[in-house]
Design a protein around this motif. Sequence first.
Motif, short mmCIF file in Angstrom:
data_model
loop_
_atom_site.label_atom_id
_atom_site.label_comp_id
_atom_site.label_asym_id
_atom_site.label_seq_id
_atom_site.Cartn_x
_atom_site.Cartn_y
_atom_site.Cartn_z
N LEU A 9 65.08 6.19 37.68
CA LEU A 9 66.21 5.35 37.32
C LEU A 9 66.90 5.84 36.05
O LEU A 9 68.12 5.72 35.91
CB LEU A 9 65.76 3.90 37.17
N VAL A 10 66.11 6.40 35.11
CA VAL A 10 66.73 6.99 33.92
C VAL A 10 67.72 8.06 34.35
O VAL A 10 68.88 8.09 33.91
CB VAL A 10 65.67 7.60 32.97
N GLU A 11 67.28 8.97 35.22
CA GLU A 11 68.15 10.06 35.65
C GLU A 11 69.29 9.55 36.53
O GLU A 11 70.43 10.01 36.40
CB GLU A 11 67.35 11.12 36.40
N THR A 12 68.99 8.62 37.42
CA THR A 12 70.04 8.10 38.31
C THR A 12 71.18 7.47 37.51
O THR A 12 72.36 7.77 37.75
CB THR A 12 69.44 7.06 39.27
N SER B 153 70.57 3.45 31.62
CA SER B 153 69.64 4.57 31.50
C SER B 153 68.78 4.41 30.25
O SER B 153 67.56 4.63 30.28
CB SER B 153 70.41 5.89 31.44
N ILE B 154 69.39 4.02 29.14
CA ILE B 154 68.65 3.82 27.89
C ILE B 154 67.65 2.68 28.04
O ILE B 154 66.54 2.73 27.50
CB ILE B 154 69.64 3.56 26.73
N GLU B 155 68.03 1.65 28.78
CA GLU B 155 67.13 0.52 29.01
C GLU B 155 65.85 0.97 29.71
O GLU B 155 64.74 0.59 29.31
CB GLU B 155 67.84 -0.54 29.85
N ARG C 232 61.78 1.37 28.42
CA ARG C 232 60.62 0.82 29.13
C ARG C 232 59.52 1.87 29.27
O ARG C 232 58.33 1.55 29.21
CB ARG C 232 61.04 0.29 30.51
N ILE C 233 59.89 3.14 29.45
CA ILE C 233 58.89 4.21 29.47
C ILE C 233 58.23 4.32 28.10
O ILE C 233 57.01 4.45 27.99
CB ILE C 233 59.53 5.55 29.88
N ALA C 234 59.03 4.27 27.05
CA ALA C 234 58.49 4.34 25.69
C ALA C 234 57.54 3.17 25.43
O ALA C 234 56.53 3.31 24.74
CB ALA C 234 59.62 4.34 24.67
N ASP C 235 57.83 2.01 26.01
CA ASP C 235 56.98 0.84 25.85
C ASP C 235 55.61 1.08 26.46
O ASP C 235 54.59 0.68 25.89
CB ASP C 235 57.66 -0.37 26.50
N PHE D 37 58.16 10.73 29.73
CA PHE D 37 59.08 10.45 28.63
C PHE D 37 59.72 11.75 28.13
O PHE D 37 60.92 11.77 27.82
CB PHE D 37 58.35 9.77 27.48
N THR D 38 58.94 12.83 28.05
CA THR D 38 59.53 14.09 27.57
C THR D 38 60.68 14.52 28.47
O THR D 38 61.72 14.97 28.00
CB THR D 38 58.49 15.22 27.49
N ILE D 39 60.50 14.37 29.78
CA ILE D 39 61.56 14.77 30.72
C ILE D 39 62.76 13.84 30.61
O ILE D 39 63.91 14.28 30.48
CB ILE D 39 61.02 14.79 32.16
N SER D 40 62.50 12.52 30.64
CA SER D 40 63.60 11.56 30.63
C SER D 40 64.39 11.62 29.33
O SER D 40 65.63 11.65 29.33
CB SER D 40 63.05 10.13 30.82
N ALA D 41 63.68 11.63 28.20
CA ALA D 41 64.37 11.63 26.91
C ALA D 41 65.07 12.96 26.66
O ALA D 41 66.16 13.00 26.09
CB ALA D 41 63.36 11.34 25.80
N ALA D 42 64.44 14.06 27.08
CA ALA D 42 65.08 15.36 26.90
C ALA D 42 66.33 15.47 27.76
O ALA D 42 67.36 16.01 27.31
CB ALA D 42 64.10 16.48 27.25
N LEU D 43 66.26 14.96 28.98
CA LEU D 43 67.44 14.98 29.85
C LEU D 43 68.56 14.14 29.25
O LEU D 43 69.73 14.54 29.25
CB LEU D 43 67.07 14.45 31.24
N HIS D 44 68.19 12.98 28.71
CA HIS D 44 69.17 12.12 28.06
C HIS D 44 69.84 12.87 26.89
O HIS D 44 71.07 12.84 26.75
CB HIS D 44 68.47 10.86 27.52
N SER D 45 69.03 13.53 26.08
CA SER D 45 69.58 14.26 24.93
C SER D 45 70.50 15.39 25.37
O SER D 45 71.55 15.63 24.77
CB SER D 45 68.43 14.82 24.08
N TYR D 46 70.09 16.06 26.46
CA TYR D 46 70.89 17.19 26.95
C TYR D 46 72.25 16.72 27.49
O TYR D 46 73.30 17.27 27.15
CB TYR D 46 70.12 17.92 28.05
#
Length: 313
Positions: free
Chosen positions: A227-230, A240-242, A246-249, A266-275
């Motif tokens: 869902l982060v990526e979607t 996406s941030i929400e 939840r993953i960080a939680d 989290f590394t994948i989701s957060a890194a993708l978000h940053s990219y």
Amino acid sequence: RRDSAARVSASREAWRATRQAFDHFERTGNVVLAVKAALVPPNAATEARTRMLERVLALVEEGSAEYGELNASLGAVLGLGNDDQRAQEAFRRARGVAERLGLSRLQLTILLNEVLVDLHHWRPGEWFRKAEQAVVLASELNNPLAEASAHFYCADNCDLSLRDAGREHARAQRALAERSRHWGAILSATWAECLVAVPAGDWAVAREAATRGLELDLRFLGLLTALVETELQTGNLPKSIEYLARIADVMEDVRSVNDLFAFPWFTISAALHSYVTATSEYLPQVEQAGQLVLSSPRTTPTLAGLAYAGLGI
């Protein structure tokens, strides 16, 4: 969090009760019930689980059906514990029994356990081939839950040339799971649909499947990552941030070995978000989470691969 804690507590209590029962049956010489007790727990990679299986193997006749079943479980436990050589030896012993005695159900158990180990050690070609064999055999044996599991592993492949086949396996798994009304099977089916839909960019399918799965398990990290990526790919940044939060939680509330998956996801989701957003807000946490995975003694080849993927982004 309370639900997660309750599940972990119940699991530990079940393991304690099983271990006590096994010790009693072994001490009193009740081999039949000792075997049954040893085969109850899931194939977790722990020294205690390995010792239990090795102890009961010493009680049964070599070459018997029980000998084959126990070796099939031992192979899974050893393989998930990164002792691949001994795992393959146990699987060979189990296969020898299954073939000699014509035990189709044991052959199915071996295939599914081998798939688990191949997935753990990241051998996608092997697990796809064996999972397809398991689909056929489970259907012949009229075992819909085993067939659904086999379909899942066929859907969970990284070969783009098998994308259409993976989609068909995911659909077949969903149909079997819904007919069974089995909670775990339905949850697994939603994850399989995401594994096929996200790489293909089928965002509507991924969102529907992941949302449905999270109704069953709010902490399912793969679904949260999907869902982060979607939402990121479809321009819904706040949502996406929400999901990322939840993953960080889950990362802050690790309660079981399964929750270790929070860190590479989290590394994948957060890194993708940053990219995608060209921001560096999460990069320190990405680095920390990735290094925690790579330094953990419980890290598997698959977890390490996910962590490296996140760090590489």
